[in-house]
Write a protein that holds these residues in place. Structure first.
Motif: not given
Length: 509
Positions: A104-118
């Motif tokens: 879970x942790x690396x997958x949700x981290x990836x989504x947070x990175x995408x959100x931060x980039x936007x």
């Protein structure tokens, strides 16, 4: 503080259903609040909400204040145009009834990175008319960073440094950074500016989502009980930024004296937590400023504060470095009365509950009663002794909080399946004619609701009637804890709600 007679449910947000493999602050959290409201419940108790480290324990966090990034709801980020549904097209088939933290942790981290980039791209663009909502979010973000700078800046730098080398604890970082030399810190802030900005963003989003959820609960007359752990992790922003507050070795900053408890109900060798104990002399010299800041912050984000391991404020068990169990420790006095008087002086009378379990002395009871903090009673502890057992309902006082069990206990059904013959015999004698024919979990709920305790709390597992497989934590075990989830929102049926409402109203809660 006078509490109203009421009841509620203990459920950590990680245990909520979610397609992302871990409960979050999105739709199912709001649905849970609606279940509480229609069931007549007035309280939702959560565990500490901080970012967790080794073992995923809420009681071993990287910060005493920061929020857990993995409780952030991607669905809510989609509503804010920071994520798109296509961003999780590769969503794995996570378990529905347990959190696989490693997945879970690396997958949700990836989504947070995408959100931060936007978020960053909108901030840098000039197309304000096309991104009005995101620009408003940017303004809120700026205000958050300014208002929370006192703790936030240490935390985000700590996390950026931690990312750079996750296997090394802070006291083994390069000496200038471990000792927080200003020029070295400034250089790292410049080098790691992007990662620092990411962690600021994550904290802003967490507290934005949390405050909206809390408001939704409060609007439905439901209060949040938050948890303040007595100790913090050695590998945390708090200890790195404030080493003088803790019992550390002077040159190496390693843990000097370790926290824990002596042998008790949970463990024959005691519990060796490994956190550093406090340098109470220094904290006294600073008028407990660090503690007051902790209480001030948590009081903004929850409605009632549960103090974990309250007895440690009267005296605490400290174990020398190098010990492998908690047996060879000693009790040391703590200035709890002085601390709570200072908190009252600075912050006023706060709504506080005291977790007063374990080896409780008359001095601990006096400290609790001097400040009128409700203590705890746990029904699972009630049937192992005689009629004078502290946890039997006829021995309760009004100013107390009764639990069927806590996050550290088995479930009611699991306890009953493993109870001794003696415990079962005393239980049957105690409840004859009271609730014959009811399942054990509902008998326990009824006993709690009917008691004189001003507050009654049950873990959701006991409302659902789940067995030992739904246990949240087993003390003195380092792995395999904190992962339980209920699989579907539709488990919170109208029939279940009606049944809970019935006994809630019957016993005037």
């Amino acid at each position: 503080m006078n509490f109203q007679r009421s009841s509620g449910i203990l459920l950590h947000p990680t245990s909520l259903p979610s397609k992302f493999g871990i409960g979050d602050l999105g739709a199912t959290a709001y649905q849970f609040i609606e279940f509480l409201a229609r069931s007549g419940q007035k309280l939702w108790q959560v565990l500490p909400l901080g970012p967790t480290g080794y073992g995923n324990s809420p009681y071993m966090s990287y910060s005493a204040i920061a929020g857990n990034p993995y409780l952030i709801s991607p669905d809510l980020l989609q509503h804010q145009h920071l994520l798109k549904e296509s961003d999780w097209e590769d969503l794995p088939e996570f378990s529905l009834d347990a959190v696989d933290f490693d997945a879970v942790i690396p997958y949700k981290r990836q989504l947070l990175e995408i959100a931060f980039d936007r978020f960053q791209k909108v901030y840098e663009s000039q197309e304000e008319q096309h991104h009005h909502e995101l620009y408003l979010l940017q303004e809120k973000f700026k205000k958050f960073c300014e208002s929370e700078a006192a703790w936030l800046e240490d935390y985000v730098l700590f996390m950026a440094l931690l990312e750079a080398d996750p296997t090394v604890t802070w006291n083994h970082w390069e000496p200038a950074i471990a000792k927080r030399e200003p020029e070295a810190l400034q250089q790292k802030r410049e080098e790691l500016a992007d990662r620092i900005a990411f962690h600021r963003f994550v904290q802003f989003i967490f507290f934005d989502q949390w405050l909206r959820l809390k408001q939704y609960a409060n609007d439905r007359q439901i209060k949040i009980i938050g948890d303040i752990p007595i100790y913090v992790s050695h590998h945390s922003a708090d200890v790195w930024a404030n080493p003088e507050n803790f019992a550390l070795e002077p040159e190496t900053y390693a843990v000097g004296m370790m926290a824990g408890v002596p042998p008790d109900y949970f463990s024959a060798t005691g519990q060796l937590w490994g956190n550093p104990v406090y340098n109470w002399e220094y904290l006294q010299e600073t008028d407990f400023a660090w503690w007051i800041d902790r209480f001030r912050f948590l009081n903004r984000y929850v409605d009632i504060i549960r103090i974990d391991h309250f007895r440690g404020f009267e005296s605490f068990w400290q174990v020398p470095k190098g010990e492998e169990t908690a047996i060879n420790g000693e009790w040391k006095l703590a200035p709890g009365a002085e601390l709570f008087n200072k908190i009252k002086e600075v912050l006023g009378e706060l709504p506080i509950l005291a977790e007063d379990l374990g080896i409780i002395t008359p001095e601990v009871e006096q400290l609790r009663d001097d400040f009128a903090f409700p203590g705890m009673r746990v029904l699972m502890f009630a049937f192992g002794g005689g009629s004078d057992n502290f946890h039997l309902p006829h021995n309760y006082v009004r100013n107390s909080v009764v639990y069927t069990g806590t996050h550290d206990n088995d479930t009611a059904v699991g306890w009953w399946q493993r109870a001794s013959k003696y415990e079962k015999n005393l239980f049957y004698r105690y409840i004859v004619g009271f609730a014959a024919g009811e399942p054990i979990n509902w008998v326990m709920l009824r006993l709690a609701m009917a008691s004189v305790s001003v507050i009654a709390i049950a873990p959701l597992q006991d409302v659902l009637g789940l067995d030992n497989s739904a246990r949240m934590n087993t003390p003195a075990t380092a792995t395999g804890n904190w992962g339980w989830r209920y699989s579907e929102p539709n488990l919170l049926t109208q029939e279940l709600s009606d049944r809970l409402l019935d006994i809630t109203q019957l016993y005037s809660r």
